[in-house]
Design a protein around this motif. Structure first.
Motif, PDB file in Angstrom:
ATOM      1  N   LYS A 144      76.234  48.389  74.825  1.00  0.00           N
ATOM      2  CA  LYS A 144      75.979  46.960  75.003  1.00  0.00           C
ATOM      3  C   LYS A 144      74.737  46.735  75.857  1.00  0.00           C
ATOM      4  CE  LYS A 144      77.578  42.663  74.533  1.00  0.00           C
ATOM      5  NZ  LYS A 144      77.807  41.999  73.230  1.00  0.00           N
ATOM      6  N   SER A 145      74.545  47.542  76.880  1.00  0.00           N
ATOM      7  CA  SER A 145      73.362  47.412  77.728  1.00  0.00           C
ATOM      8  C   SER A 145      72.084  47.694  76.943  1.00  0.00           C
ATOM      9  CB  SER A 145      73.475  48.371  78.919  1.00  0.00           C
ATOM     10  OG  SER A 145      72.324  48.314  79.737  1.00  0.00           O
ATOM     11  N   TRP A 147      71.679  47.259  73.717  1.00  0.00           N
ATOM     12  CA  TRP A 147      71.468  46.119  72.813  1.00  0.00           C
ATOM     13  C   TRP A 147      70.860  44.932  73.549  1.00  0.00           C
ATOM     14  CZ3 TRP A 147      76.967  46.909  70.481  1.00  0.00           C
ATOM     15  CH2 TRP A 147      76.894  47.830  69.428  1.00  0.00           C
ATOM     16  N   ASN A 148      71.299  44.699  74.770  1.00  0.00           N
ATOM     17  CA  ASN A 148      70.750  43.583  75.546  1.00  0.00           C
ATOM     18  C   ASN A 148      69.270  43.794  75.848  1.00  0.00           C
ATOM     19  OD1 ASN A 148      73.245  42.317  75.548  1.00  0.00           O
ATOM     20  ND2 ASN A 148      73.856  43.187  77.515  1.00  0.00           N
ATOM     21  N   ASP A 151      67.378  43.051  72.704  1.00  0.00           N
ATOM     22  CA  ASP A 151      67.294  41.620  72.419  1.00  0.00           C
ATOM     23  C   ASP A 151      66.241  40.927  73.273  1.00  0.00           C
ATOM     24  OD1 ASP A 151      69.282  41.926  70.552  1.00  0.00           O
ATOM     25  OD2 ASP A 151      70.909  41.306  71.908  1.00  0.00           O
TER      26      ASP A 151
END
Length: 317
Positions: A144-145, A147-148, A151
């Motif tokens: 998740k980190s 992906w952030n 983004d």
């Protein structure tokens, strides 16, 4: 008559706590953290109602002199905030900019080329990200980190058309696929169940299902380990009793095989000789000493009796 910028909600309002040169972000700008620094600085200026000075939405007035002076004060204040939140080398190279907007644009032009390199490393890290020995939560948090960070570097402009919804659905599906492929082989069952679902879940839902299976597996493993430990303890106890031969009795107090626990003398202590393994009643040393004393007394009594007998025989009548 009060000026409009005296209202606390006006973008030209200056609070008494807005000090020049204040450090607004935790990490100053250096060569390799522009993306995170810019995001943190944008959020801070948004809170202070001064973000318009870096994105160009707050323009300098061309009519009123008082408003122009107030805009210049706010612009200078934002410039000092930017200069105070970067390294000395970078601040010395952009201090000549006249506006906060120009300073922000120069930083973007200078560090924008590093975004491609960072994006390459992030994409590579996402591709190689596997669960391995990590838990489901640790693996998902790491993914998740990444992906952030991606983004932030590849921010898609907001759009309300139907195509944008399809693009977002496609990106969500790709994230769920990547999460499922990164799980270990013991999650093959839940992976197949998610893939065969009619409504493909988003990555957060897939994570919740995988986490539920992990917790159930931990409970099952804990129950399975409890019984073998009890069995192993019983086997160790049985082996300890029979390790010196079949049918041999072993004392659990002194660990010897020549007697049972009930008849063990390891805890006995004689009060006469202070030796162990027997009591005062069965002390051999005490009995030996008492036996010598009785023999000496008998011998002495015999001598005395003989002397008396001789004396009586020699007495003149």
């Amino acid at each position: 008559m009060s000026e409009p910028w005296e209202n606390s909600n006006h973008p030209l309002f200056i609070h008494h706590s807005d000090q020049p040169g204040a450090v607004l972000v935790a990490q100053p700008l250096v060569e390799d953290n522009y993306t995170t620094w810019a995001q943190s600085m944008s959020m801070t200026l948004m809170i202070k109602n001064k973000k318009g000075f870096i994105d160009g939405t707050i323009q300098r007035s061309t009519q009123r002199v008082e408003e122009q002076l107030q805009w210049d004060r706010c612009n200078t204040l934002v410039k000092t905030w930017l200069l105070g939140s970067m390294s000395k080398e970078i601040s010395n190279s952009i201090i000549h900019c006249k506006t906060a907007r120009g300073m922000w644009q120069e930083l973007q032009e200078r560090f924008s080329h590093t975004n491609t390199v960072q994006l390459f490393h992030i994409e590579n890290a996402i591709h190689d990200c596997k669960q391995g020995t990590s838990s489901v939560t640790s693996f998902f948090t790491k993914l998740k980190s990444l992906w952030n960070e991606k983004d932030v570097l590849c921010e898609i402009p907001p759009c309300i058309c139907e195509v944008s919804k399809e693009i977002k659905a496609y990106m969500d599906t790709q994230k769920t696929m990547k999460f499922l492929m990164g799980l270990n082989d013991n999650y093959a069952t839940i992976r197949s169940s998610i893939v065969n679902m009619e409504s493909f879940p988003i990555v957060n839902q897939a994570y919740s299902m995988a986490l539920r299976q992990e917790k159930q597996a931990e409970l099952s493993t804990g129950k399975a380990m409890a019984q073998p430990e009890a069995t192993a303890f019983a086997m160790r106890r049985g082996n300890r009793e029979n390790e010196d031969g079949e049918g041999a009795v072993r004392c659990e107090k002194c660990n010897k095989t020549n007697h049972s626990t009930k008849n063990c003398r390891a805890h006995l202590k004689c009060t006469f000789c202070n030796s162990r393994h027997h009591t005062f009643e069965y002390c051999r040393r005490r009995k030996a000493i008492m036996g010598d004393g009785q023999g000496s007394s008998k011998a002495n009594n015999a001598v005395s009796f003989n002397d008396k007998k001789e004396t009586a025989m020699n007495f003149p009548f």
